[in-house]
Structures are given as structure tokens and as C-alpha cells.
Design an enzyme around this catalytic site. Structure first.
Site, PDB file in Angstrom:
ATOM      1  N   LYS A 216       0.784  -1.200   0.072  1.00 41.08           N
ATOM      2  CA  LYS A 216      -0.084  -0.197  -0.027  1.00 41.08           C
ATOM      3  C   LYS A 216       1.027   1.174  -0.171  1.00 41.08           C
ATOM      4  O   LYS A 216       2.119   1.244   0.127  1.00 41.08           O
ATOM      5  CB  LYS A 216      -0.775  -0.185   1.377  1.00 41.08           C
ATOM      6  CG  LYS A 216      -0.264  -0.224   2.442  1.00 41.08           C
ATOM      7  CD  LYS A 216      -1.007  -0.160   3.698  1.00 41.08           C
ATOM      8  CE  LYS A 216      -0.249  -0.207   5.012  1.00 41.08           C
ATOM      9  NZ  LYS A 216      -0.993  -0.910   6.175  1.00 41.08           N
TER      10      LYS A 216
ATOM     11  N   TYR B 224      15.775  30.986   8.053  1.00 42.18           N
ATOM     12  CA  TYR B 224      14.520  31.429   8.292  1.00 42.18           C
ATOM     13  C   TYR B 224      14.484  31.744   9.903  1.00 42.18           C
ATOM     14  O   TYR B 224      14.728  30.784  10.522  1.00 42.18           O
ATOM     15  CB  TYR B 224      13.143  30.758   7.849  1.00 42.18           C
ATOM     16  CG  TYR B 224      13.012  30.836   6.418  1.00 42.18           C
ATOM     17  CD1 TYR B 224      12.547  32.028   5.824  1.00 42.18           C
ATOM     18  CD2 TYR B 224      12.831  29.983   5.573  1.00 42.18           C
ATOM     19  CE1 TYR B 224      12.282  32.192   4.568  1.00 42.18           C
ATOM     20  CE2 TYR B 224      12.636  29.982   4.228  1.00 42.18           C
ATOM     21  CZ  TYR B 224      12.362  31.261   3.583  1.00 42.18           C
ATOM     22  OH  TYR B 224      11.992  31.330   2.508  1.00 42.18           O
TER      23      TYR B 224
HETATM   24  C1  LIG Z   1      -0.462  -2.068   6.920  1.00 35.38           C
HETATM   25  C2  LIG Z   1      -1.070  -2.985   7.276  1.00 35.38           C
HETATM   26  C3  LIG Z   1      -0.283  -4.276   7.126  1.00 35.38           C
HETATM   27  C4  LIG Z   1       1.299  -4.185   7.106  1.00 35.38           C
HETATM   28  O1  LIG Z   1       1.650  -3.820   8.613  1.00 35.38           O
HETATM   29  P1  LIG Z   1       3.384  -3.761   8.749  1.00 35.38           P
HETATM   30  O2  LIG Z   1       3.210  -3.309  10.193  1.00 35.38           O
HETATM   31  O3  LIG Z   1       3.612  -2.448   7.712  1.00 35.38           O
HETATM   32  O4  LIG Z   1       4.040  -4.886   8.613  1.00 35.38           O
HETATM   33  C5  LIG Z   1      -1.062  -5.562   7.263  1.00 35.38           C
HETATM   34  N1  LIG Z   1      -2.259  -5.451   7.732  1.00 35.38           N
HETATM   35  C6  LIG Z   1      -2.985  -4.353   7.510  1.00 35.38           C
HETATM   36  C7  LIG Z   1      -4.404  -4.598   7.685  1.00 35.38           C
HETATM   37  C8  LIG Z   1      -2.410  -3.256   7.571  1.00 35.38           C
HETATM   38  O5  LIG Z   1      -3.125  -2.148   7.327  1.00 35.38           O
END
Ligand SMILES: *Cc1c(COP(=O)(O)O)cnc(C)c1O
Length: 350
Positions: free
Chosen positions: A35, A244
Site C-alpha cells: 500500500k 528563516y
Molecule cells: C499496513 C497493514 C499491514 C502491514 O503492516 P506492517 O506493520 O507494515 O507490517 C498488514 N495488515 C493491515 C490490515 C495493514 O493495514
């Protein structure tokens, strides 16, 4: 050239996937969470490298993210969507052959009515109170849902990065109570859950952050290197200020390097007067405020100032930056900007 260079080691991502895969029983499959553009590192190249390493089930947050993912993977590998089947997603789910993780009775109804026979999974809420069917809802629809043949039943741990947290066994117990005896493949663990041990593994794991080289997977191979060009050097006299808001004043004569990257590149302003860049093995403190396109650093102690300084490298990873500014490696990674020249090493051809 004045843009920073973000190097992404696809072989390290593949090695991290394999290492997490080896931590579970051979009967447990290891998925891959890609993702948010593979945590900011580029879903196309990353997904191809993971597929080559052996990943067959991929996860994205929303259906739109699956467009680039399916293009990269081609038909075959499973593409799962955590947000499930939202109104308006039906065409994408059908055309790209996506597997939505249905989160509510509404989504279940929408899916079974609009795409009967199309694969789906179900997300159950074992206590995080974020996504998924709650125990009472599940009780009401489990029989119907199971008769439609879900691909998997999943849930997500709220505190898996804290191995001794009592929430972990509590969620495990709730998840088991909701799914024991169903005969459907189960998935509870992201990276943190993989590290909790075999009770948490079930048939499928879903690591994300560990693939990209950050905590809680302490033994991960580092994946990113970010090097920034020095565009100007100047001598600042004692008493003068830098940047700044005059937020830094020289106490002694100082050599200041101005480096080409800033908060528009995902380098948070919270690093102002706080973080450091690296010249090989020497830390160079950030002086004054991080601005949109520039950072100023102290290089007085260097015999020779190199053409580039590292923000991410062997001495400072995404978790170190996160610790400096009070966030997590996930946020540092996903904020990495789009102005860097991205160089991929290893992995299959683009
Ligand atoms: C983002 C996510 C993962 C992966 O989690 P990590 O901590 O990055 O390994 C797995 N399952 C769900 C539902 C997530 O939202």
C-alpha cells in the site's frame, strides 16, 4: 545536477521478504503489503521484485492502488484490498480481479449482490476498532458469509510492535473464537505479528514495514539510501544567524553547507536545529530551519567537504530520523518526496 538521489535496494527488499518467510512454518504463506506506493518506494519496481522473490498475495489499502499493482504483476498473483468493496469499486474489482477484504455487513451485501462468485475475504475486528466486522455482527452473518466461500479471514493487531503487550494474546483469543473451525485460511499478522511467534502465524502473514527495512524487524537489511548535493559553502562569522527566523546563531566561526532538499521532499521541519546529515562517518548537525528546498548544515569539522551528504545511509536509517522527530519509520518512508532521482538496484528489469 542538484536533486538528491534516493537509492532503493530491491535485492534487500527481496531478502527481507525471504527472511520473514523463513520465520514461519513452510505451510504458512507470506504475503506482501505494498500500500501507499510500496511505503513510498515505488509499487511497480517493488512488486515485481517481491513477485520474483516468491510473493503470491499482495495487499493494498484502496482499490485505486491496485491499478498500478495489477499492471506491474500481470494476471495471476492475488491482489487484496484492505478497505474492502466500497460503492463505486465494483468495476475495478471485477476488471482487475481484486480480492476485497469485506469489512461490514453493507460491504458483504454489496459484494455478494454485485459480483456473485467473485473472490473476497473478510476482515474481522478482534479489538482494534478500526476496520472489520465485530464479533456480534460476525455471529449474525457468519453462516451466510462462509457459505459464499471466502478466500481468507483476516484481522489486525493493535500492539504487535510491543511483544509483551497484553493486547496481543487478547486479540489472538478473540480472533480464534471468531474463526476456529471455519476451515478458511486465516491471517492475523503484519510484520510485528510475524515476530511474535507461531501462535500468530496461521495460514498467511502480511508483512509491510519489515520488507522496507524498518522496525520492528530489527534484523532487516537496510533498503534506502538518500544522498543530497551540497550546492554552496559559506563561512559564517560568530554572531551571525542562519536561515528563516534566525533560529540558529553561530557561537564561533562556522563553515555552513547548503544542501538541496527540504520539507517539500519529505524532510520534516521538525529536523530544524535537531537532526544531522552524514559526510561518510562524520555527523554534520542541521543548523537553523529546514526550508522548502534547502537544508543548512555544519561542516566546520570536515577536512574536505564532499560533494554530497547523506540523510539516510549506514549511520542513520529511517528509524533514527523517526526517533529524532518523534514519529515512526513508516511515516519517514511514506513522506519521501518525488523530486529525488530514484535509482533502483537489483530486482528484475523495469
Ligand atoms: C499496513 C497493514 C499491514 C502491514 O503492516 P506492517 O506493520 O507494515 O507490517 C498488514 N495488515 C493491515 C490490515 C495493514 O493495514
Amino acid at each position: 545536477m542538484s536533486s538528491g538521489i534516493l537509492s532503493i535496494d530491491l535485492d534487500a527488499i527481496a531478502a527481507n521478504w525471504r527472511a520473514l518467510d523463513r520465520m514461519t512454518d513452510p505451510a504458512t504463506q507470506t504475503g506482501a503489503v505494498v500500500k501507499a506506493d510500496a511505503y513510498g518506494l515505488g509499487i511497480d519496481r517493488v512488486a515485481k521484485a517481491l513477485a520474483k522473490a516468491g510473493a503470491r498475495r499482495f495487499f493494498v489499502a484502496v482499490a485505486e492502488e491496485a491499478v498500478a499493482l495489477r499492471r506491474a504483476l500481470g494476471p495471476g498473483p492475488q491482489v487484496c484490498v484492505f478497505s474492502g468493496h466500497m460503492a463505486g469499486d465494483t468495476g475495478l474489482i471485477r476488471d482487475l480481479d481484486l480480492t476485497p477484504m469485506l469489512n461490514s455487513i453493507d460491504q458483504l451485501t454489496r459484494h455478494l449482490e454485485s459480483l456473485p462468485g467473485h473472490p473476497f475475504g473478510i476482515q474481522l475486528d478482534s479489538g482494534m476498532n478500526r476496520l472489520g466486522l465485530e464479533p456480534l455482527e460476525w455471529q449474525a452473518v457468519a453462516e451466510l458469509a462462509l457459505s459464499a466461500g471466502p478466500e481468507m479471514l483476516i484481522s489486525h493487531l493493535a500492539c504487535a510492535d510491543e511483544p509483551d503487550h497484553p493486547m496481543n494474546p487478547r486479540q489472538l483469543e478473540v480472533f480464534r473464537a471468531m474463526t476456529d473451525g471455519t476451515g478458511v485460511p486465516r491471517s492475523l499478522s503484519a510484520t510485528g505479528g510475524v515476530l511474535l511467534g507461531p501462535d500468530y502465524h496461521f495460514e498467511l502473514t502480511r508483512p509491510g514495514i519489515g520488507l522496507y527495512g524498518a522496525r520492528p524487524f530489527a534484523k532487516a537489511r537496510p533498503v534506502v539510501h538518500l544522498t543530497l548535493p551540497v550546492i554552496q559553502l559559506r563561512d559564517v562569522d560568530a554572531g551571525e544567524t542562519v536561515g528563516y527566523g534566525n533560529s540558529w546563531t553561530a557561537e564561533r566561526d562556522t563553515v555552513v553547507a547548503t544542501v538541496a532538499a527540504g520539507y517539500a521532499d519529505g524532510i520534516t521541519r521538525h529536523l530544524s536545529n535537531a537532526g544531522q546529515l552524514w559526510a561518510g562517518d562524520s555527523p554534520c548537525p542541521i543548523l537553523g530551519r529546514v526550508s522548502m528546498d534547502l537544508i543548512t548544515v555544519d561542516v566546520s569539522h570536515l577536512a574536505e567537504v564532499p560533494a554530497t551528504l547523506d540523510l539516510l545511509g549506514p549511520h542513520q536509517g529511517v528509524d533514527d530520523i523517526a526517533d529524532t522527530v518523534g514519529t515512526i519509520g513508516y511515516e519517514v518512508l511514506t513522506n519521501l518526496g518525488h523530486r529525488y532521482l530514484r535509482r533502483y538496484s537489483g530486482g528484475p528489469a523495469a
